[in-house]
Design an enzyme around this catalytic site. Structure first.
Site, PDB file in Angstrom:
ATOM      1  CG  ASP A  18      70.432  52.786  30.297  1.00 58.36           C
ATOM      2  OD1 ASP A  18      70.429  52.585  29.069  1.00 58.36           O
ATOM      3  OD2 ASP A  18      70.011  51.962  31.133  1.00 58.36           O
ATOM      4  CE1 TYR A  23      66.658  47.398  19.380  1.00 57.89           C
ATOM      5  CE2 TYR A  23      67.302  47.907  21.633  1.00 57.89           C
ATOM      6  CZ  TYR A  23      67.611  47.393  20.391  1.00 57.89           C
ATOM      7  OH  TYR A  23      68.856  46.891  20.156  1.00 57.89           O
ATOM      8  NE  ARG A  60      60.095  48.032  31.454  1.00 58.13           N
ATOM      9  CZ  ARG A  60      61.376  48.347  31.625  1.00 58.13           C
ATOM     10  NH1 ARG A  60      61.811  48.709  32.824  1.00 58.13           N
ATOM     11  NH2 ARG A  60      62.214  48.294  30.606  1.00 58.13           N
ATOM     12  CG  ASP A 120      70.457  50.961  25.162  1.00 57.69           C
ATOM     13  OD1 ASP A 120      71.595  50.516  25.381  1.00 57.69           O
ATOM     14  OD2 ASP A 120      69.424  50.415  25.600  1.00 57.69           O
ATOM     15  CD  GLU A 121      75.284  50.475  28.436  1.00 55.03           C
ATOM     16  OE1 GLU A 121      75.214  50.854  29.609  1.00 55.03           O
ATOM     17  OE2 GLU A 121      75.463  49.295  28.110  1.00 55.03           O
TER      18      GLU A 121
END
Length: 617
Positions: A18, A23, A60, A120-121
């Site tokens: 992953d 992005y 985050r 994306d995985e």
């Protein structure tokens, strides 16, 4: 609906890779000055700063979440860098991210079967590579294990055991030793991805896809987690039921309300028979399996997406309330879909067969029905105008069904078009002109045009609302094969049939699809079984047609000297437009050149002459 598949007999090593905040990473690679700064990628609309679709790990730390909008994120983190998704046709353009994801897939696919699960995985089946490594250079024989492998998280380590000790155990069972090899391989792949693309990724390594997917999200970013079989009960015993794939919706809610199930491990309290009694045979068996970490799903070996789709939402006051506005947006979506389909055909030699339209809508208050806006599908025709035309017909059909004969006001809140059932272009296909022959071209029994078709052929529905199985046909054509035992009908009694061997393989001449009665015999038979006139005369008649005759093409056959002739003016150009682009161009050139030669029509050369009159009973 989940599908219960039994565990495979042989051990497997499956990895789920992953990409971290993908992005954001793509934008940081495009704009290096963003590296190390709190960054988020936002939607293209400007309302309240746009919706966040990806939040970097630096942001985050300040409490920025994906559920926020841009203005709210700036209040939490004033220094955050908001990057807008590229825009095309009034909606997000994700081609930049798709192409970046393809870079990663090409690297990962070098070590095993690779399934691209999303943008994306990726899933990897590393069983063969791990078996080979275990035989040749197992971890305990390596002089040095790279640092990235040693940073792996191995679930269930006990008594202070280090990762290196677990990787190098010689007394471990075969399953754990395979996983150890898998951990080394995945660490190498992740390092290769970082080196070539500058993207970091996290991974999970386990014995099936379900566990690998769960493990990849446990430790992020840029880390990997290994799930030995002995650690599965503890992992699932504490895993909330809604964290398991396919249990985040109605099924998961039902388990919580009706059975009091809070974690996946709680399902161990129910027998398989009880679960099947409550949720059906298949779903009950699947629930029983996942509670024990059993999952038989295979890595499909797919590097390219299974479908192409593009859509747009229209929330609140942006809802579409007139046919003209819907058509405007639908045409834009179809234009983007057509470009992606053509790019896939040019680059990957793949054709899509089904066009699907989805929409969400609402009706004015007081409407009696609660019917949802239905999805509609039909066989896909290539070309922007054709896709737009078919999509509009599907929307109109869905809208009529949605309104259910009521004249209430309506609004569309989301709209999307997609293409599915994408298969490679059959190998060995050639120009359609190969079927017709050229001037002075003769076909002998040793060189024929042969086709291979699937046995199950269903006609395409003309309604446009239903999908026909005919869209799955994958013809494979072989031209110019010597001594293939497959000949055209109408030549001789023997050449009207294919050989037994080829018949079993489904191989026959394309001319067999035309009944012998459709072939005109221009020269009456003589007593010796031949034809009147000479071969030179036949050829000459092709070259020296008067000005008052219509252009035609012929297939000449030496044995019977029969000629298959048709009038090019009777060719339906709308059918020609249904052919692939490269064949369209060739046929159009051929037709135009023929018409320039002799534009006049010759009596008696109509295509109707090739069909026998219907016999009246």
């Amino acid at each position: 609906m989940p599908i219960a598949r039994p565990a495979p007999q042989a051990p497997r090593v499956i990895a789920h890779v992953d990409l971290d905040c993908f992005y954001v990473q793509v934008e940081q690679r495009r704009r290096p000055e963003l590296r190390g700064l709190p960054t988020a990628v936002v939607q293209y609309n400007a309302w309240k700063g746009g919706g966040l679709i990806a939040v970097g790990y630096e942001a985050r730390k300040f409490g920025v979440k994906r559920s926020m909008r841009g203005d709210e994120a700036k209040m939490v983190c004033p220094d955050i860098q908001l990057v807008q998704v590229p825009v095309a046709r009034g909606k997000a353009d994700l081609n930049l991210y798709r192409d970046a994801g393809s870079e990663v897939v090409s690297i990962l696919a070098a070590k095993g079967r690779c399934e691209r699960a999303s943008i994306d995985e990726v899933y990897l089946d590393l069983t063969a590579a791990a078996e080979q490594m275990l035989t040749a250079t197992p971890p305990d024989t390596l002089q040095e294990i790279d640092e990235e492998t040693l940073k792996s998280h191995v679930l269930g380590l006990q008594n202070g055991e280090s990762v290196k000790q677990w990787l190098c155990r010689t007394d471990a069972d075969h399953l754990d030793r395979l996983l150890a090899c898998g951990a080394v391989i995945v660490a190498e792949l992740r390092a290769e991805v970082l080196k070539k693309t500058s993207f970091t990724c996290s991974a999970g390594i386990a014995h099936n896809k379900m566990l690998a997917k769960l493990a990849s999200g446990i430790h992020k970013p840029a880390q990997q987690t290994v799930v030995p079989s002995s650690s599965v009960p503890d992992l699932l015993g504490s895993l909330p039921i809604n964290k398991m794939k396919q249990l985040g919706g109605k099924l998961g809610s039902s388990l919580q309300k009706e059975l009091g199930v809070a974690t996946v491990g709680d399902l161990l309290h129910f027998t398989e028979e009880k679960l099947q009694e409550l949720y059906g045979w298949n779903t009950g068996a699947w629930l029983w399996n996942i509670a024990r970490g059993i999952n038989g799903d295979e890595v499909e070996g797919r590097l390219l997406p299974k479908s192409h789709g593009c859509g747009k939402t229209f929330p609140g006051q942006q809802a579409l309330k007139s046919l003209s506005v819907v058509k405007h947006w639908l045409n834009g979506l179809c234009e983007e879909l057509s470009e992606r389909l053509q790019a896939d055909l040019d680059k990957n030699k793949r054709l899509a067969h089904t066009l699907i339209i989805h929409a969400d809508g609402s009706k004015a208050q007081g409407a009696l029905t609660k019917r949802k806006f239905p999805s509609k599908s039909c066989p896909l025709r290539y070309g922007t105008a054709k896709i737009q035309e078919d999509a509009w017909k599907l929307f109109e059909s869905g809208l009529r069904e949605f309104l259910d004969l009521q004249s209430s006001e309506w609004a569309v809140t989301s709209l999307s078009v997609s293409a599915s059932k994408i298969f490679p272009v059959p190998t060995g296909t050639n120009s359609i002109v190969k079927y017709f022959g050229e001037k002075q071209q003769s076909y002998s029994q040793t060189s024929e045009v042969c086709d291979v078709y699937g046995e199950d052929t269903t006609s395409i529905s003309s309604s446009g609302d239903h999908l026909s199985e005919a869209s799955d046909l994958q013809p494979v054509n072989h031209f110019g094969e010597e001594n293939n035992g497959c000949h055209s009908p109408g030549m001789t009694h023997q050449t009207n049939k294919c050989s037994t061997v080829n018949r079993e393989k489904g191989v026959c001449s394309i001319l067999e699809h035309f009944h012998p009665i459709r072939f005109l015999k221009h020269f009456p038979p003589t007593v010796d079984g031949g034809t009147s006139g000479s071969k030179d005369e036949e050829t000459e008649s092709f070259k020296n047609e008067d000005a008052g005759t219509s252009p035609s093409h012929e297939i000449q056959v030496d044995q019977q000297r029969e000629i298959w002739r048709f009038n090019v003016e009777d060719v339906d150009l709308s059918i020609v437009k249904e052919l692939p682009p490269e064949i369209q161009q060739e046929v159009q050139t051929w037709i135009k050149s023929s018409k320039r030669t002799n534009p006049a029509k010759r009596p008696g050369s109509s295509i109707s002459h090739y069909f026998a009159p219907v016999k009246k009973s």
